[in-house]
Design a protein around this motif. Structure first.
Motif, mmCIF file in Angstrom:
data_model
loop_
_atom_site.group_PDB
_atom_site.id
_atom_site.type_symbol
_atom_site.label_atom_id
_atom_site.label_comp_id
_atom_site.label_asym_id
_atom_site.label_seq_id
_atom_site.Cartn_x
_atom_site.Cartn_y
_atom_site.Cartn_z
ATOM 1 N N ASP A 197 17.959 -41.523 9.248
ATOM 2 C CA ASP A 197 18.124 -40.019 9.467
ATOM 3 C C ASP A 197 17.144 -39.248 8.594
ATOM 4 N N PHE A 198 15.909 -39.161 8.873
ATOM 5 C CA PHE A 198 14.927 -38.694 8.092
ATOM 6 C C PHE A 198 14.854 -37.250 7.842
ATOM 7 N N ASP A 199 15.432 -36.630 9.007
ATOM 8 C CA ASP A 199 15.453 -35.140 8.915
ATOM 9 C C ASP A 199 16.417 -34.621 7.966
ATOM 10 N N ARG A 200 17.645 -35.381 7.868
ATOM 11 C CA ARG A 200 18.650 -34.969 6.908
ATOM 12 C C ARG A 200 17.983 -35.224 5.494
ATOM 13 N N ALA A 201 17.448 -36.330 5.419
ATOM 14 C CA ALA A 201 16.770 -36.763 3.839
ATOM 15 C C ALA A 201 15.761 -35.689 3.706
ATOM 16 N N GLU A 202 14.833 -35.241 4.454
ATOM 17 C CA GLU A 202 13.940 -34.161 4.017
ATOM 18 C C GLU A 202 14.648 -32.692 3.744
ATOM 19 N N GLN A 203 15.610 -32.558 4.613
ATOM 20 C CA GLN A 203 16.437 -31.272 4.366
ATOM 21 C C GLN A 203 17.095 -31.297 2.977
ATOM 22 N N LEU A 204 17.513 -32.498 2.490
ATOM 23 C CA LEU A 204 18.136 -32.461 1.131
ATOM 24 C C LEU A 204 17.243 -32.327 0.217
ATOM 25 N N ILE A 205 16.180 -32.774 0.343
ATOM 26 C CA ILE A 205 15.009 -32.721 -0.812
ATOM 27 C C ILE A 205 14.491 -31.367 -1.109
ATOM 28 N N VAL A 206 14.345 -30.725 0.529
ATOM 29 C CA VAL A 206 13.808 -29.086 0.274
ATOM 30 C C VAL A 206 14.675 -28.220 -0.339
ATOM 31 N N GLU A 207 16.140 -28.550 0.049
ATOM 32 C CA GLU A 207 17.193 -27.617 -0.730
ATOM 33 C C GLU A 207 17.061 -28.068 -2.241
ATOM 34 N N ALA A 208 16.700 -29.103 -2.622
ATOM 35 C CA ALA A 208 16.582 -29.412 -4.179
ATOM 36 C C ALA A 208 15.442 -28.601 -4.767
ATOM 37 N N MET A 209 14.315 -28.800 -3.843
ATOM 38 C CA MET A 209 12.985 -28.291 -4.504
ATOM 39 C C MET A 209 13.176 -26.802 -4.456
ATOM 40 N N THR A 210 13.899 -25.968 -3.808
ATOM 41 C CA THR A 210 14.137 -24.597 -3.933
ATOM 42 C C THR A 210 14.883 -24.138 -5.070
ATOM 43 N N ARG A 211 15.788 -25.163 -5.884
ATOM 44 C CA ARG A 211 16.539 -24.990 -6.970
ATOM 45 C C ARG A 211 15.555 -25.325 -8.370
ATOM 46 N N ALA A 212 14.796 -26.151 -8.001
ATOM 47 C CA ALA A 212 14.423 -27.037 -8.997
ATOM 48 C C ALA A 212 12.839 -26.393 -9.539
ATOM 49 N N SER A 213 12.524 -26.240 -10.834
ATOM 50 C CA SER A 213 11.523 -25.642 -11.571
ATOM 51 C C SER A 213 10.443 -26.669 -11.674
ATOM 52 N N PHE A 214 10.710 -27.895 -11.574
ATOM 53 C CA PHE A 214 9.932 -28.981 -11.577
ATOM 54 C C PHE A 214 10.257 -29.924 -10.429
ATOM 55 N N ASP A 215 9.199 -29.910 -9.529
ATOM 56 C CA ASP A 215 9.398 -30.537 -8.176
ATOM 57 C C ASP A 215 8.940 -31.948 -8.022
ATOM 58 N N ALA A 216 8.091 -32.573 -9.080
ATOM 59 C CA ALA A 216 7.297 -33.795 -8.830
ATOM 60 C C ALA A 216 8.387 -34.820 -8.504
ATOM 61 N N GLU A 217 9.614 -34.983 -9.192
ATOM 62 C CA GLU A 217 10.354 -35.941 -8.943
ATOM 63 C C GLU A 217 10.797 -36.142 -7.184
#
Length: 308
Positions: free
Chosen positions: A193-213
């Motif tokens: 379920d790659f789309d869900r995986a990437e969606q979760l990551i994008v959601e996290a990156m919109t809140r994070a001040s440090f994206d590297a992880e």
């Protein structure tokens, strides 16, 4: 029956119960020591000190205090709970289960009793009871560690759909806990379920001040779905962000993340040197040792190669 060896150690260990207290708990334990000098049979104080020793990682001291509390008040539920937890930590499974069962059947509600019950079930191979008990614990007190522990049971038996559902539930209950989200990303990718995986990551990156992880996580997802060029771009972007951050925040956790990025880019020697530096400076950082073991495995070299 209490284990004979443990009972024999009570008198020997009691006087040393506070000597090895973890520095972070020293003041609190010292205050309880003073109270117990005045009233050595105060069950409430004995139980309180047992709990502090437990949280400090001193299982024998916790057992001593809990055992003494039970000797004074055999039916005290908190004393039985603390003794059961300590006995489990000391490897006395049968006696631990006896105490935990008495505590729960008499109406005890502390979530730690359920956690120990679940772990005892897992240790005897009963994953069904372990999972169900962890679900009960999560219903009482949702915690990231419990959500992860339940999910790992599902993953270990190949039930990735159940694992994903549990992590989704945990993510909702906990308001987007970082460690739960990361685990869900990896399970979603493993399920395809790659789309869900990437969606979760994008959601996290919109809140994070440090994206590297999260860039490294997304790179792994993109590599798994065959998008190698995008994976490479994410890994290079992650390394650039890490290097920039090290100028102002040169922590070993950031250096360890840099080692991960280098490894993902196939720069294994640099990754190893970076991880070895972290281990030298912070020998207690378990993740650094784990990463080094990964790099020493030839099979893992192949895994991290960027070649299709």
């Amino acid at each position: 029956m209490r284990p004979t060896a443990l009972s024999a150690l009570v008198a020997v260990t009691a006087t040393a119960a506070s000597v090895f207290a973890h520095e972070g708990f020293h003041a609190e334990i010292a205050a309880l020591d003073a109270r117990l000098e005045v009233a050595p049979d105060d069950v409430v104080t004995l139980v309180e000190r047992a709990a502090l020793h437990r949280r400090a990682g001193h299982e024998m001291e916790a057992y001593v205090d809990a055992e003494n509390a039970v000797l004074v008040a055999p039916d005290d539920p908190r004393a039985l709970l603390e003794r059961g937890i300590a006995l489990h930590a000391l490897g006395a499974a049968a006696s631990a289960e006896e105490d935990i069962d008495v505590y729960l059947t008499t109406g005890g509600t502390d979530v730690e009793a359920l956690v120990v019950k679940a772990r005892l079930a897992r240790e005897r191979g009963d994953d069904v009871v372990a999972r169900s008990t962890l679900s009960d614990a999560i219903a009482r007190a949702a915690r990231p560690d419990l959500v992860i522990e339940r999910g790992l049971i599902d993953e270990s038996r190949g039930a990735l759909d159940d694992a994903a559902a549990g992590y989704e539930e945990g993510l909702e209950l906990l308001g987007g806990a970082h460690v739960v989200r990361k685990r869900l990303v990896r399970v979603a990718a493993a399920r395809g379920d790659f789309d869900r995986a990437e969606q979760l990551i994008v959601e996290a990156m919109t809140r994070a001040s440090f994206d590297a992880e999260w860039l490294l996580e997304r790179a792994d997802v993109r590599a798994a779905r065959g998008r190698m060029r995008e994976a490479l771009e994410d890994r290079e972007a992650a390394l650039a962000e890490i290097d920039a951050s090290l100028a102002t925040r040169p922590t070993d956790l950031r250096h360890l993340l840099r080692a991960r990025a280098l490894l993902a880019l196939g720069r294994i020697d640099e990754a190893r040197r970076t991880a070895e530096g972290v281990v030298a400076r912070s020998p207690g950082l378990v993740e650094a040792h784990t990463l080094l073991r990964t790099m020493k495995s030839s099979s893992d070299r192949d895994r991290w190669s960027l070649e299709p």
